[in-house]
Design a protein around this motif. Structure first.
Motif, mmCIF file in Angstrom:
data_model
loop_
_atom_site.group_PDB
_atom_site.id
_atom_site.type_symbol
_atom_site.label_atom_id
_atom_site.label_comp_id
_atom_site.label_asym_id
_atom_site.label_seq_id
_atom_site.Cartn_x
_atom_site.Cartn_y
_atom_site.Cartn_z
ATOM 1 N N ARG A 24 -7.997 9.119 9.338
ATOM 2 C CA ARG A 24 -9.086 7.901 9.229
ATOM 3 C C ARG A 24 -8.502 7.017 8.188
ATOM 4 O O ARG A 24 -8.313 5.772 8.268
ATOM 5 N N ASP B 111 -2.065 10.611 15.803
ATOM 6 C CA ASP B 111 -3.176 11.932 15.382
ATOM 7 C C ASP B 111 -3.212 13.078 16.395
ATOM 8 O O ASP B 111 -3.756 14.121 16.062
ATOM 9 N N ALA C 233 -15.102 7.339 8.667
ATOM 10 C CA ALA C 233 -15.601 6.748 10.109
ATOM 11 C C ALA C 233 -16.781 5.454 9.909
ATOM 12 O O ALA C 233 -16.665 4.734 10.730
ATOM 13 N N ILE D 273 -14.486 2.370 8.782
ATOM 14 C CA ILE D 273 -13.810 2.059 10.232
ATOM 15 C C ILE D 273 -14.710 1.504 11.054
ATOM 16 O O ILE D 273 -14.286 0.395 11.841
ATOM 17 N N ARG E 195 -5.563 4.878 9.095
ATOM 18 C CA ARG E 195 -6.086 3.960 10.215
ATOM 19 C C ARG E 195 -6.902 2.668 9.376
ATOM 20 O O ARG E 195 -6.881 1.580 9.847
ATOM 21 N N ALA F 232 -15.239 12.657 5.865
ATOM 22 C CA ALA F 232 -14.855 12.045 7.044
ATOM 23 C C ALA F 232 -15.746 11.074 7.825
ATOM 24 O O ALA F 232 -15.535 10.071 8.482
ATOM 25 N N GLU G 100 -9.731 13.047 8.276
ATOM 26 C CA GLU G 100 -9.937 12.541 6.939
ATOM 27 C C GLU G 100 -8.732 11.566 6.674
ATOM 28 O O GLU G 100 -8.770 10.344 6.554
#
Length: 390
Positions: free
Chosen positions: A298, A329, A62, A65, A301, A58, A295
């Motif tokens: 993301r 989400d 992140a 992203i 996304r 995760a 997870e």
């Protein structure tokens, strides 16, 4: 001394963790990186890291992203190929599928590091997720996301073909899009190192040639005649105010008529039912739901955001897919629709007309059923707020 609010302190901690994690992943790579080392770099406890991110995967997603969202739109998510040796202008008018696919391929390949780059360059970049796809749930979700990407690329190609001036409807382009993405994703996501070789110019040229390949491609799923009909109803529609659209990266509301389908991340392939079954002029919304927002959420996304950016640079606005794709989400839209216990396998659809939900369907084929129900002959039922019959 200025005292920080709890929210401000949490945001500061999160930013420190992301900065430390980026340094750790860049230096050591995903597999060798340690959460303890990230906490030490951030001068925080291991517990502080886990209070913001449930695990290393995760945290890695992140970081990707964060990199993607900080990148300037005109430069893609990460890097360019060797000082612009492969480049494409932003969304010019394309004259053919071959032209559009060649441009899309060049833009897509800009995201990947080249062999002549330093090892650190390839350790943290959104173009390669091989090490992250290390268990079946996230691999299954990734496979469904690629099905969604193929649909989006196909819709852009179909729209381009429809502008060519012919009276016949455009042919389905999903098989062609799947072939292109299979070719492009090989260097970035394959677990077989042999597929990482290949000159990017050759790959882009091959994708362009696929634009002229004759393919028999139709949409006629054999199960559709056996899908139970949707249920007609007259239920109040009280949607959330706005959610971010992954394709346009803008906030969108949900007033107005149209078809809304809520799909779990293991059922994204069913988005094509909404697109093919909707009536002319329908506003189509696909809401993606997941039981693992940290997870899998993301991952959706990141991938869809990157894909949309590449698509927008390759296709002019009048050739872009006409649908909205939101990551639900927090379950806000699913709750408003009336989906009970939304998760990764959810498949639910409603039709909205004049601020009223007029059809509901659940299970395989839900979008097709909700879109095609003939309201002039259907019996109307009323439901409770959660979508169940009273």
């Amino acid at each position: 001394m200025v005292r920080l609010t709890r929210a401000q302190q949490q945001e500061r901690t999160r930013a420190a963790v992301l900065t430390a994690a980026k340094a750790e992943f860049t230096e050591r790579g995903y597999t060798a990186a340690k959460v303890d080392s990230i906490a030490e770099r951030a001068e925080l406890t291991r517990g502080a890291v886990y209070s913001n991110f449930p695990g290393k995967r995760a945290l890695y997603l992140a970081v990707l992203i964060d990199m993607f969202e900080r990148a300037a739109p005109e430069h893609g998510a990460a890097g360019r190929i060797a000082a612009g040796r492969i480049s494409a202008s932003a969304a010019p008018a394309r004259t053919s599928s071959a032209d559009a696919l060649g441009a899309f391929a060049r833009i897509w390949l800009e995201r990947l590091p080249l062999s002549e780059h330093s090892p650190a360059t390839g350790r943290v970049h959104p173009g390669s997720l091989t090490e992250v796809l290390d268990d079946e749930p996230i691999r299954a979700a990734f496979g469904q996301v690629t099905r969604m990407e193929a649909l989006l690329l196909a819709l852009a190609l179909e729209s381009l073909e429809s502008r060519a001036g012919t009276d016949t409807p455009p042919a389905r382009q999903v098989r062609r899009a799947q072939l292109v993405l299979r070719l492009l994703d090989g260097p970035g996501t394959s677990t077989d190192p042999a597929l990482g070789f290949g000159d990017p110019f050759d790959i882009a040229l091959a994708c362009a040639h696929l634009g002229g390949l004759a393919l028999a491609d139709t949409w006629n799923p054999p199960y559709l005649p056996y899908v139970p009909p949707a249920r007609a109803c007259r239920d109040p529609w009280d949607p959330p105010r706005e959610l971010p659209d992954l394709l346009s990266r803008s906030l969108v509301g949900f007033t107005g008529d149209g078809l809304i389908t809520v799909l779990g991340t293991h059922r994204l392939e069913a988005a094509e039912e909404a697109v093919r079954s909707a009536r002319a002029g329908d506003l189509i919304t696909v809401a993606v739901t997941t039981s693992d927002p940290a997870e899998i959420g993301r991952l959706v996304r990141l991938r869809i955001g990157e894909f949309a950016r590449c698509l927008w640079r390759a296709f002019a606005p009048d050739s872009r897919p006409r649908l909205r794709l939101v990551l639900d989400d927090r379950g806000l839209l699913a709750s408003a629709v009336g989906v009970p216990n939304a998760d990764d396998t959810t498949e639910y659809a409603v039709r909205v007309r004049h601020d009223t939900i007029v059809t509901r369907a659940q299970g395989p084929g839900a979008a097709h059923a909700a879109a095609t129900l003939d309201l002039t002959t259907a019996d109307v039922s009323h439901t409770t707020p959660n979508g169940a019959a009273p």
